[in-house]
Design a protein around this motif. Structure first.
Motif, mmCIF file in Angstrom:
data_model
loop_
_atom_site.group_PDB
_atom_site.id
_atom_site.type_symbol
_atom_site.label_atom_id
_atom_site.label_comp_id
_atom_site.label_asym_id
_atom_site.label_seq_id
_atom_site.Cartn_x
_atom_site.Cartn_y
_atom_site.Cartn_z
ATOM 1 N N GLU A 74 0.832 -1.200 0.000
ATOM 2 C CA GLU A 74 0.000 0.000 0.000
ATOM 3 C C GLU A 74 0.872 1.258 0.000
ATOM 4 O OE1 GLU A 74 -3.327 -0.015 -0.057
ATOM 5 O OE2 GLU A 74 -3.530 -2.207 0.068
ATOM 6 N N PHE A 75 0.349 2.330 -0.602
ATOM 7 C CA PHE A 75 1.088 3.598 -0.660
ATOM 8 C C PHE A 75 1.422 4.112 0.742
ATOM 9 C CE2 PHE A 75 0.951 8.304 -0.608
ATOM 10 C CZ PHE A 75 2.120 8.538 -1.313
ATOM 11 N N SER A 76 0.501 3.942 1.674
ATOM 12 C CA SER A 76 0.745 4.411 3.041
ATOM 13 C C SER A 76 1.962 3.720 3.652
ATOM 14 C CB SER A 76 -0.487 4.164 3.919
ATOM 15 O OG SER A 76 -0.803 2.780 3.976
ATOM 16 N N LYS A 77 2.172 2.445 3.319
ATOM 17 C CA LYS A 77 3.332 1.699 3.823
ATOM 18 C C LYS A 77 4.623 2.217 3.185
ATOM 19 C CE LYS A 77 0.837 -1.229 6.237
ATOM 20 N NZ LYS A 77 0.875 -1.273 7.722
ATOM 21 N N ILE A 78 4.559 2.526 1.889
ATOM 22 C CA ILE A 78 5.724 3.080 1.192
ATOM 23 C C ILE A 78 6.141 4.389 1.849
ATOM 24 C CG2 ILE A 78 6.543 4.044 -1.008
ATOM 25 C CD1 ILE A 78 4.481 2.129 -2.380
ATOM 26 N N LYS A 79 5.168 5.239 2.088
ATOM 27 C CA LYS A 79 5.419 6.545 2.707
ATOM 28 C C LYS A 79 5.997 6.382 4.115
ATOM 29 C CE LYS A 79 2.957 10.932 3.472
ATOM 30 N NZ LYS A 79 2.971 11.026 4.941
ATOM 31 N N ASN A 80 5.423 5.461 4.887
ATOM 32 C CA ASN A 80 5.893 5.238 6.259
ATOM 33 C C ASN A 80 7.326 4.725 6.295
ATOM 34 O OD1 ASN A 80 3.435 6.053 7.256
ATOM 35 N ND2 ASN A 80 2.644 3.986 7.591
ATOM 36 N N TRP A 81 7.657 3.773 5.416
ATOM 37 C CA TRP A 81 9.014 3.230 5.386
ATOM 38 C C TRP A 81 10.017 4.285 4.924
ATOM 39 C CZ3 TRP A 81 11.043 -0.648 7.795
ATOM 40 C CH2 TRP A 81 10.276 -1.767 8.119
ATOM 41 N N TYR A 82 9.613 5.114 3.972
ATOM 42 C CA TYR A 82 10.503 6.184 3.511
ATOM 43 C C TYR A 82 10.824 7.142 4.659
ATOM 44 C CZ TYR A 82 11.990 10.589 1.474
ATOM 45 O OH TYR A 82 12.678 11.755 1.213
ATOM 46 N N GLU A 83 9.800 7.576 5.370
ATOM 47 C CA GLU A 83 10.001 8.519 6.473
ATOM 48 C C GLU A 83 10.809 7.886 7.602
ATOM 49 O OE1 GLU A 83 6.024 9.646 7.399
ATOM 50 O OE2 GLU A 83 5.852 11.042 5.701
ATOM 51 N N ARG A 84 10.540 6.626 7.884
ATOM 52 C CA ARG A 84 11.244 5.939 8.967
ATOM 53 C C ARG A 84 12.724 5.753 8.647
ATOM 54 N NH1 ARG A 84 9.782 -0.157 11.221
ATOM 55 N NH2 ARG A 84 11.348 -0.217 12.902
ATOM 56 N N LEU A 85 13.018 5.234 7.449
ATOM 57 C CA LEU A 85 14.409 4.960 7.077
ATOM 58 C C LEU A 85 15.208 6.247 6.882
ATOM 59 C CD1 LEU A 85 13.855 1.988 4.613
ATOM 60 C CD2 LEU A 85 14.939 1.871 6.859
ATOM 61 N N SER A 86 14.562 7.273 6.351
ATOM 62 C CA SER A 86 15.249 8.545 6.116
ATOM 63 C C SER A 86 15.687 9.203 7.419
ATOM 64 C CB SER A 86 14.333 9.507 5.350
ATOM 65 O OG SER A 86 14.006 8.986 4.090
ATOM 66 N N SER A 87 14.947 8.937 8.489
ATOM 67 C CA SER A 87 15.238 9.590 9.772
ATOM 68 C C SER A 87 16.294 8.859 10.593
ATOM 69 C CB SER A 87 13.949 9.698 10.597
ATOM 70 O OG SER A 87 13.483 8.401 10.968
ATOM 71 N N LEU A 88 16.653 7.637 10.182
ATOM 72 C CA LEU A 88 17.596 6.834 10.964
ATOM 73 C C LEU A 88 19.044 7.135 10.595
ATOM 74 C CD1 LEU A 88 15.943 3.278 10.896
ATOM 75 C CD2 LEU A 88 16.030 4.862 12.831
ATOM 76 N N PRO A 89 19.958 7.095 11.572
ATOM 77 C CA PRO A 89 21.389 7.185 11.253
ATOM 78 C C PRO A 89 21.816 5.926 10.507
ATOM 79 C CG PRO A 89 21.061 6.753 13.597
ATOM 80 C CD PRO A 89 19.712 7.034 13.019
ATOM 81 N N PRO A 90 22.927 5.997 9.750
ATOM 82 C CA PRO A 90 23.345 4.891 8.874
ATOM 83 C C PRO A 90 23.402 3.516 9.529
ATOM 84 C CG PRO A 90 24.672 6.830 8.449
ATOM 85 C CD PRO A 90 23.815 7.159 9.633
#
Length: 302
Positions: free
Chosen positions: A231-247
């Protein structure tokens, strides 16, 4: 009379990964993937700035090619096909690299044109799928993103966009999201995506890795990934989550493919942008793509 080809090995030399597929055409006429491998030497590392494939990246890639050749012999492949995509397609030293690969391994690497890559990805992604009506197929690679519009397996139009997960990561800054949106808007204006297609089918490492994350897989399983809807909502959530994490935290989370952890946010941004512009509420994941499409071509000519 030439020998009938029933087992083919395909080596796909990409910007980020070098992948291997062993495919077989059964007596029933159905083509099946028997074995797959993935290594990530990142041949296109730094390429966005220099426009050249580095000597270090070449040296990291050579043993992988030899490994795959040995594997193809053990698996009794009747033919081995090696293809390359965006990084080698536009590199200033492309023929020098091809020559090194040939002299070191014996492989003749065919550099795919944008159209050849898009067509092979589409045929691989759509093989065996019963989807009625117009489809948009996307293949998010390391150096480019292929988009194909088709109906019932027949291609209507295609586009290769020179934005991929590796190249985008290397140019990431505060303006990246806006720039990606503007770039893809231009291409969407040239292709009737939102008015044409109602189903989005995705292939490539970004999308299959995302499916693995969503499924909670500890090891990659193509049988679970292929045909999975995200689902698009899952894509958006994973993008925001991974983008905010340190390497390091991101790498631990993406244990399925840790070498992809640093470029996954960029790939997800591309996917999120396509969904937004095309008004797609979900994407159908295909484990079959370019390599499978190349294998299909080999079986068709024999």
């Amino acid at each position: 009379m030439s020998e009938k080809i029933s087992r083919v090995a395909v080596i796909d030399i990409g910007t980020h990964s070098v992948l291997y597929l062993l495919a077989e055409k059964g007596k029933d006429g159905i083509v099946r993937a028997l074995h797959q491998e993935l290594r990530s030497p990142r041949l296109g590392k730094g390429f966005g700035k220099t426009k050249r494939i580095s000597h270090k990246a070449i040296l990291k890639t050579l043993p992988i090619l030899n490994e795959y050749l040995t594997l193809s012999q053990k698996q009794n492949a009747h033919r081995v096909i090696a293809v390359a995509t965006h990084a080698l397609r536009v590199a200033e030293n492309q023929w020098e690299v091809v020559k090194i690969f040939r002299e070191a391994t014996g492989l003749e690497v065919h550099i795919l044109t944008e159209e050849e890559e898009a067509r092979a990805s589409y045929s691989g992604a759509m093989y065996g799928r019963e989807i009625s009506g117009p489809v948009c197929m996307i293949d998010i690679g390391g150096g480019s993103t292929e988009m194909v519009l088709g109906v019932n397996g027949q291609i209507d139009s295609l586009k290769s966009i020179p934005v991929g997960a590796v190249t985008l990561t290397e140019h990431w800054n505060g303006e990246t999201e806006h720039k990606v949106l503007e770039i893809f808007k231009l291409h969407f204006n040239a292709m009737p995506v939102s008015s044409f297609a109602r189903v989005l089918v995705g292939v490539g490492g970004t999308i299959t890795t995302l499916a693995g994350l969503e499924l909670g897989l500890a090891t990659y399983d193509p049988n679970q990934v292929d045909g999975f809807w995200i689902e698009f909502s899952k894509i958006k959530n994973w993008y925001e989550r991974l983008s905010s994490l340190p390497p390091e935290q991101r790498k631990a989370l993406v244990a399925l493919d840790p070498d992809r952890a640093d470029i996954l946010p960029a790939g997800l941004l591309i996917l999120k942008t396509i969904c937004t512009l095309g008004n797609f509420k979900k994407v159908l994941v295909s484990d079959r793509g370019l390599r499978f499409g190349i294998a299909l071509q080999q079986f068709e000519v024999n």
